[in-house]
Design a protein around this motif. Structure first.
Motif, PDB file in Angstrom:
ATOM      1  N   THR A   1     -16.754  -2.115  15.418  1.00  0.00           N
ATOM      2  CA  THR A   1     -17.012  -2.521  13.871  1.00  0.00           C
ATOM      3  C   THR A   1     -16.394  -3.935  13.677  1.00  0.00           C
ATOM      4  O   THR A   1     -15.536  -4.206  14.161  1.00  0.00           O
ATOM      5  N   THR A   2     -17.494  -4.584  13.027  1.00  0.00           N
ATOM      6  CA  THR A   2     -17.340  -6.123  13.022  1.00  0.00           C
ATOM      7  C   THR A   2     -16.408  -6.124  11.488  1.00  0.00           C
ATOM      8  O   THR A   2     -16.019  -5.151  10.783  1.00  0.00           O
ATOM      9  N   ALA A   3     -15.952  -7.299  11.121  1.00  0.00           N
ATOM     10  CA  ALA A   3     -15.093  -7.570  10.114  1.00  0.00           C
ATOM     11  C   ALA A   3     -15.906  -7.396   8.707  1.00  0.00           C
ATOM     12  O   ALA A   3     -15.188  -7.139   7.710  1.00  0.00           O
ATOM     13  N   ASN A   4     -17.157  -7.528   8.857  1.00  0.00           N
ATOM     14  CA  ASN A   4     -17.953  -7.163   7.614  1.00  0.00           C
ATOM     15  C   ASN A   4     -18.466  -5.840   7.350  1.00  0.00           C
ATOM     16  O   ASN A   4     -19.339  -5.481   6.694  1.00  0.00           O
ATOM     17  N   GLY A   5     -17.969  -4.969   8.580  1.00  0.00           N
ATOM     18  CA  GLY A   5     -18.041  -3.453   8.179  1.00  0.00           C
ATOM     19  C   GLY A   5     -19.248  -2.977   8.912  1.00  0.00           C
ATOM     20  O   GLY A   5     -19.684  -1.939   8.862  1.00  0.00           O
ATOM     21  N   VAL A   6     -19.895  -3.813   9.703  1.00  0.00           N
ATOM     22  CA  VAL A   6     -21.255  -3.233  10.216  1.00  0.00           C
ATOM     23  C   VAL A   6     -20.842  -2.636  11.932  1.00  0.00           C
ATOM     24  O   VAL A   6     -19.926  -3.229  12.564  1.00  0.00           O
ATOM     25  N   THR A   7     -21.286  -1.696  12.069  1.00  0.00           N
ATOM     26  CA  THR A   7     -20.908  -0.862  13.215  1.00  0.00           C
ATOM     27  C   THR A   7     -21.920  -0.862  14.374  1.00  0.00           C
ATOM     28  O   THR A   7     -22.708  -0.370  13.878  1.00  0.00           O
ATOM     29  N   LEU A   8     -21.410  -1.221  15.461  1.00  0.00           N
ATOM     30  CA  LEU A   8     -22.476  -0.924  16.636  1.00  0.00           C
ATOM     31  C   LEU A   8     -22.018   0.471  17.448  1.00  0.00           C
ATOM     32  O   LEU A   8     -20.769   0.368  17.962  1.00  0.00           O
ATOM     33  N   ASP A   9     -22.743   1.139  17.319  1.00  0.00           N
ATOM     34  CA  ASP A   9     -22.559   2.524  18.127  1.00  0.00           C
ATOM     35  C   ASP A   9     -23.202   2.455  19.409  1.00  0.00           C
ATOM     36  O   ASP A   9     -24.437   2.695  19.532  1.00  0.00           O
ATOM     37  N   PHE A  10     -22.399   2.483  20.281  1.00  0.00           N
ATOM     38  CA  PHE A  10     -22.786   2.467  21.752  1.00  0.00           C
ATOM     39  C   PHE A  10     -23.228   3.759  22.177  1.00  0.00           C
ATOM     40  O   PHE A  10     -22.365   4.748  22.042  1.00  0.00           O
ATOM     41  N   LEU A  11     -24.281   3.972  22.824  1.00  0.00           N
ATOM     42  CA  LEU A  11     -24.870   5.428  23.284  1.00  0.00           C
ATOM     43  C   LEU A  11     -25.164   5.036  24.854  1.00  0.00           C
ATOM     44  O   LEU A  11     -25.875   4.020  25.246  1.00  0.00           O
ATOM     45  N   THR A  12     -24.751   6.109  25.788  1.00  0.00           N
ATOM     46  CA  THR A  12     -25.285   6.083  27.113  1.00  0.00           C
ATOM     47  C   THR A  12     -26.204   6.886  27.291  1.00  0.00           C
ATOM     48  O   THR A  12     -26.524   7.936  26.645  1.00  0.00           O
ATOM     49  N   ILE A  13     -27.379   6.209  27.799  1.00  0.00           N
ATOM     50  CA  ILE A  13     -28.578   6.768  28.185  1.00  0.00           C
ATOM     51  C   ILE A  13     -28.912   6.461  29.789  1.00  0.00           C
ATOM     52  O   ILE A  13     -28.460   5.513  30.302  1.00  0.00           O
ATOM     53  N   ASP A  14     -29.948   7.532  30.056  1.00  0.00           N
ATOM     54  CA  ASP A  14     -30.305   7.363  31.502  1.00  0.00           C
ATOM     55  C   ASP A  14     -31.613   7.163  31.532  1.00  0.00           C
ATOM     56  O   ASP A  14     -32.458   8.154  31.890  1.00  0.00           O
ATOM     57  N   ALA A  15     -32.073   5.804  31.211  1.00  0.00           N
ATOM     58  CA  ALA A  15     -33.508   5.369  31.123  1.00  0.00           C
ATOM     59  C   ALA A  15     -33.487   3.805  31.196  1.00  0.00           C
ATOM     60  O   ALA A  15     -32.303   3.169  31.064  1.00  0.00           O
ATOM     61  N   ASP A  16     -34.670   3.406  31.459  1.00  0.00           N
ATOM     62  CA  ASP A  16     -34.671   1.823  31.249  1.00  0.00           C
ATOM     63  C   ASP A  16     -34.235   1.386  29.818  1.00  0.00           C
ATOM     64  O   ASP A  16     -34.868   2.103  29.067  1.00  0.00           O
TER      65      ASP A  16
END
Length: 142
Positions: free
Chosen positions: A41-56
């Motif tokens: 989460t950045t200082a302005n509250g935006v969240t980057l939700d990392f997701l593992t995938i098995d694809a290009d």
């Protein structure tokens, strides 16, 4: 209520590796997993939700507005970690930063191949700046 950007999903081959990479470079923390997501989460509250995938994974671009001090710290981390940097998104100015709009900016890739950017001034804030188009060498950069 005004419209605000809240979160996005960042696809990766390894959510742990990608989330920790971004957090380390930007001086942020990785949050507790939420189901299949690993948040930063950045200082302005935006969240980057990392997701593992098995694809290009198609390349995405993520830009982060930082203070001058935060830029110095992040750039130093990139140089120490020997992460290749460039002043432009096309790689025409490797080992350099840009001075657009009188600020500073740099581009680099994350472990999933996404294009990341840190900048100290939003685009277009000083279109008459004498520094637009100027790049500077970064000692020790790869």
């Amino acid at each position: 209520m005004s419209v605000e950007f809240n979160h996005t999903i960042v696809l990766s081959k390894d959510r742990e590796k990608s989330a920790h990479f971004l957090a380390e470079i930007l001086g942020l923390e990785v949050g507790a997993p939420t189901g299949v997501f690993l948040p930063v989460t950045t200082a302005n509250g935006v969240t980057l939700d990392f997701l593992t995938i098995d694809a290009d994974i198609p390349m995405q671009h993520y830009a982060f507005l930082v203070s001058e001090e935060e830029f110095d710290e992040a750039l130093a981390r990139l140089v120490r970690a020997r992460i290749p940097i460039q002043a432009d998104p096309h790689g025409n100015h490797p080992r350099r930063i840009n001075r657009n709009d009188g600020g500073r900016g740099v581009y680099f890739l994350d472990p999933a191949g996404h294009g990341l950017e840190i900048l100290t001034r939003p685009y277009g804030t000083d279109p008459a700046s004498e520094l637009n188009g100027v790049t500077e060498d970064v000692p020790g950069a790869v």
